[in-house]
Write an enzyme that holds these catalytic residues in place. Structure first.
Site, PDB file in Angstrom:
ATOM      1  N   ASP A  15      -8.263  28.176  36.141  1.00  0.00           N
ATOM      2  CA  ASP A  15      -9.076  26.954  36.190  1.00  0.00           C
ATOM      3  C   ASP A  15      -9.892  26.981  37.474  1.00  0.00           C
ATOM      4  O   ASP A  15      -9.646  27.800  38.372  1.00  0.00           O
ATOM      5  CB  ASP A  15      -8.160  25.718  36.157  1.00  0.00           C
ATOM      6  CG  ASP A  15      -8.945  24.401  36.221  1.00  0.00           C
ATOM      7  OD1 ASP A  15      -9.894  24.242  35.438  1.00  0.00           O
ATOM      8  OD2 ASP A  15      -8.638  23.548  37.061  1.00  0.00           O
ATOM      9  N   SER A  16     -10.831  26.046  37.578  1.00  0.00           N
ATOM     10  CA  SER A  16     -11.636  25.925  38.789  1.00  0.00           C
ATOM     11  C   SER A  16     -10.824  25.422  39.975  1.00  0.00           C
ATOM     12  O   SER A  16     -11.259  25.526  41.117  1.00  0.00           O
ATOM     13  CB  SER A  16     -12.801  24.957  38.538  1.00  0.00           C
ATOM     14  OG  SER A  16     -12.298  23.683  38.191  1.00  0.00           O
ATOM     15  N   TYR A  47     -16.649  23.412  38.968  1.00  0.00           N
ATOM     16  CA  TYR A  47     -17.487  24.259  38.112  1.00  0.00           C
ATOM     17  C   TYR A  47     -18.541  23.446  37.367  1.00  0.00           C
ATOM     18  O   TYR A  47     -19.550  23.981  36.942  1.00  0.00           O
ATOM     19  CB  TYR A  47     -16.609  24.965  37.067  1.00  0.00           C
ATOM     20  CG  TYR A  47     -15.905  26.224  37.536  1.00  0.00           C
ATOM     21  CD1 TYR A  47     -15.821  26.568  38.885  1.00  0.00           C
ATOM     22  CD2 TYR A  47     -15.318  27.075  36.608  1.00  0.00           C
ATOM     23  CE1 TYR A  47     -15.162  27.714  39.289  1.00  0.00           C
ATOM     24  CE2 TYR A  47     -14.661  28.230  36.996  1.00  0.00           C
ATOM     25  CZ  TYR A  47     -14.577  28.548  38.330  1.00  0.00           C
ATOM     26  OH  TYR A  47     -13.927  29.692  38.718  1.00  0.00           O
ATOM     27  N   GLY A  48     -18.268  22.161  37.178  1.00  0.00           N
ATOM     28  CA  GLY A  48     -19.075  21.346  36.262  1.00  0.00           C
ATOM     29  C   GLY A  48     -20.532  21.194  36.623  1.00  0.00           C
ATOM     30  O   GLY A  48     -21.361  20.886  35.771  1.00  0.00           O
ATOM     31  N   CYS A  78      -9.891  25.462  31.588  1.00  0.00           N
ATOM     32  CA  CYS A  78     -11.041  24.793  32.217  1.00  0.00           C
ATOM     33  C   CYS A  78     -12.047  24.551  31.108  1.00  0.00           C
ATOM     34  O   CYS A  78     -12.449  25.491  30.420  1.00  0.00           O
ATOM     35  CB  CYS A  78     -11.634  25.712  33.287  1.00  0.00           C
ATOM     36  SG  CYS A  78     -13.213  25.160  33.968  1.00  0.00           S
ATOM     37  N   ASN A  79     -12.402  23.288  30.900  1.00  0.00           N
ATOM     38  CA  ASN A  79     -13.337  22.963  29.827  1.00  0.00           C
ATOM     39  C   ASN A  79     -14.717  23.545  30.068  1.00  0.00           C
ATOM     40  O   ASN A  79     -15.369  24.016  29.145  1.00  0.00           O
ATOM     41  CB  ASN A  79     -13.442  21.444  29.664  1.00  0.00           C
ATOM     42  CG  ASN A  79     -12.245  20.855  28.947  1.00  0.00           C
ATOM     43  OD1 ASN A  79     -12.267  20.667  27.744  1.00  0.00           O
ATOM     44  ND2 ASN A  79     -11.187  20.578  29.691  1.00  0.00           N
ATOM     45  N   THR A  80     -15.178  23.522  31.322  1.00  0.00           N
ATOM     46  CA  THR A  80     -16.515  24.039  31.632  1.00  0.00           C
ATOM     47  C   THR A  80     -16.594  25.524  31.312  1.00  0.00           C
ATOM     48  O   THR A  80     -17.527  25.982  30.638  1.00  0.00           O
ATOM     49  CB  THR A  80     -16.859  23.792  33.118  1.00  0.00           C
ATOM     50  OG1 THR A  80     -16.752  22.392  33.397  1.00  0.00           O
ATOM     51  CG2 THR A  80     -18.270  24.243  33.435  1.00  0.00           C
ATOM     52  N   GLU A 157      -8.523  15.871  42.852  1.00  0.00           N
ATOM     53  CA  GLU A 157      -8.257  16.925  43.849  1.00  0.00           C
ATOM     54  C   GLU A 157      -7.825  16.321  45.198  1.00  0.00           C
ATOM     55  O   GLU A 157      -7.024  16.912  45.920  1.00  0.00           O
ATOM     56  CB  GLU A 157      -9.511  17.791  44.056  1.00  0.00           C
ATOM     57  CG  GLU A 157      -9.916  18.592  42.827  1.00  0.00           C
ATOM     58  CD  GLU A 157      -9.447  20.033  42.847  1.00  0.00           C
ATOM     59  OE1 GLU A 157      -9.068  20.538  43.917  1.00  0.00           O
ATOM     60  OE2 GLU A 157      -9.437  20.657  41.765  1.00  0.00           O
ATOM     61  N   CYS A 189     -11.740  17.553  30.340  1.00  0.00           N
ATOM     62  CA  CYS A 189     -11.649  18.275  31.613  1.00  0.00           C
ATOM     63  C   CYS A 189     -10.173  18.280  31.962  1.00  0.00           C
ATOM     64  O   CYS A 189      -9.509  17.243  31.829  1.00  0.00           O
ATOM     65  CB  CYS A 189     -12.458  17.577  32.701  1.00  0.00           C
ATOM     66  SG  CYS A 189     -12.206  18.287  34.346  1.00  0.00           S
ATOM     67  N   THR A 190      -9.658  19.432  32.387  1.00  0.00           N
ATOM     68  CA  THR A 190      -8.202  19.522  32.587  1.00  0.00           C
ATOM     69  C   THR A 190      -7.701  18.688  33.756  1.00  0.00           C
ATOM     70  O   THR A 190      -6.504  18.440  33.876  1.00  0.00           O
ATOM     71  CB  THR A 190      -7.762  20.990  32.762  1.00  0.00           C
ATOM     72  OG1 THR A 190      -8.597  21.628  33.730  1.00  0.00           O
ATOM     73  CG2 THR A 190      -7.834  21.735  31.446  1.00  0.00           C
ATOM     74  N   HIS A 191      -8.598  18.216  34.614  1.00  0.00           N
ATOM     75  CA  HIS A 191      -8.190  17.281  35.671  1.00  0.00           C
ATOM     76  C   HIS A 191      -7.894  15.883  35.103  1.00  0.00           C
ATOM     77  O   HIS A 191      -7.095  15.143  35.649  1.00  0.00           O
ATOM     78  CB  HIS A 191      -9.299  17.124  36.723  1.00  0.00           C
ATOM     79  CG  HIS A 191      -9.468  18.287  37.636  1.00  0.00           C
ATOM     80  ND1 HIS A 191      -9.997  19.490  37.217  1.00  0.00           N
ATOM     81  CD2 HIS A 191      -9.207  18.436  38.959  1.00  0.00           C
ATOM     82  CE1 HIS A 191     -10.043  20.318  38.253  1.00  0.00           C
ATOM     83  NE2 HIS A 191      -9.571  19.706  39.314  1.00  0.00           N
TER      84      HIS A 191
END
Length: 273
Positions: A15-16, A47-48, A78-80, A157, A189-191
């Site tokens: 992931d980012s 990344y977005g 990571c979705n992006t 984050e 988004c995984t966040h």
């Protein structure tokens, strides 16, 4: 690259940053015997807001690193990167590579009663319209409303998931969507699953929230079983964590959300790959 014993070889997850830990957490829960190597690109998050070419370059570098760990499959948590790089890296890689978008889209289609689905994600994910395209392959008459929520990633984050400021940002981003008649929303988004309780609180229980992390872990399980490379050992899996920056901060965050004690995280200069 020939992997000696595919059943005991690890799963690579990347992931980012820390968001992909929500996917790693589901893999730990649903596939407890599997070994996992996780890489968080903390030096280059988010990344977005980056271009497609940049995301493809980053994804290739990380996959090259994970292949040095002899992984038997890779999950792009990571979705992006799933939206912009998955097709390209799948074609270049001789082991299974899966993303988080198709599992999430399929779950939303199975859940919706009125074919009206909301998607929240990074600017790049929403701009790509990948969720819309995948949803429409399952449900051609679906109405998909996408909303980029770029501040959600830094709020997570920085550890502000439970903070009042996050409630205010949710209101700013989602007030228009709250007034639509969507009955299902994908946390694209995984966040974002780390903000799930706040989002549910805001939207109310008429909107079903889809967490693609769980669906991705179940898809991974199917692939490992079909290819006969699932770890059949009764022993619990082992986990390794790598980042491109701020290892101590990552370790603290990982310990706050994983059902496992992360003793240490190792730094990798990802530009070497």
């Amino acid at each position: 690259m020939q992997i000696q014993n595919k059943t005991t070889a690890p799963i690579g997850v990347f992931d980012s940053g820390v968001g992909g830990l929500t996917v790693a957490r589901e893999i730990m829960r649903q596939l407890p015997s599997e070994n996992v190597v996780y890489f968080g690109d903390t030096a280059r998050v988010p990344y977005g807001s980056k271009s497609k070419n940049t995301i493809i370059r980053f994804s290739r570098q990380i996959i090259r690193f994970l292949q040095t760990k002899n992984v038997k499959a890779i999950v792009i948590a990571c979705n992006t990167a799933s939206a912009l790089a998955l097709d390209i890296v799948q074609a270049e890689t001789d082991i299974p590579v899966i993303g988080v978008i198709t599992p999430g889209a399929r779950a939303a289609v199975n859940e919706t009663k009125n074919a009206k689905i909301g998607v929240v994600g990074t600017e790049a994910t929403i701009r790509s319209e990948t969720y819309t395209k995948v949803i429409k392959t399952y449900l051609s008459n679906a109405t998909v409303i996408g909303k980029p929520c770029p501040l959600f990633v830094p709020l997570v984050e920085e550890g502000f998931a439970k903070h009042l400021i996050t409630e205010q940002v949710i209101d700013i981003y989602l007030s228009e969507m709250k007034n639509t008649d969507i009955d299902t929303m994908i946390l694209g988004c995984t966040h974002y699953p780390l903000l799930r309780s706040k989002i549910i609180e805001y939207l109310g229980d008429r909107v079903h929230i889809v967490n693609p992390a769980y669906e991705t872990a179940m898809d991974l399980k199917d692939i490992l079983n079909k290819q006969e490379i699932a770890n059949t050992s009764d022993a619990p899996g082992t986990y390794e964590f790598y980042v491109s920056d701020a290892a101590e901060k990552f370790t603290r965050f990982a310990n706050s959300i994983l059902p496992y004690d992360v003793a240490s995280t190792q730094y990798v200069n990802i530009e070497d790959y």
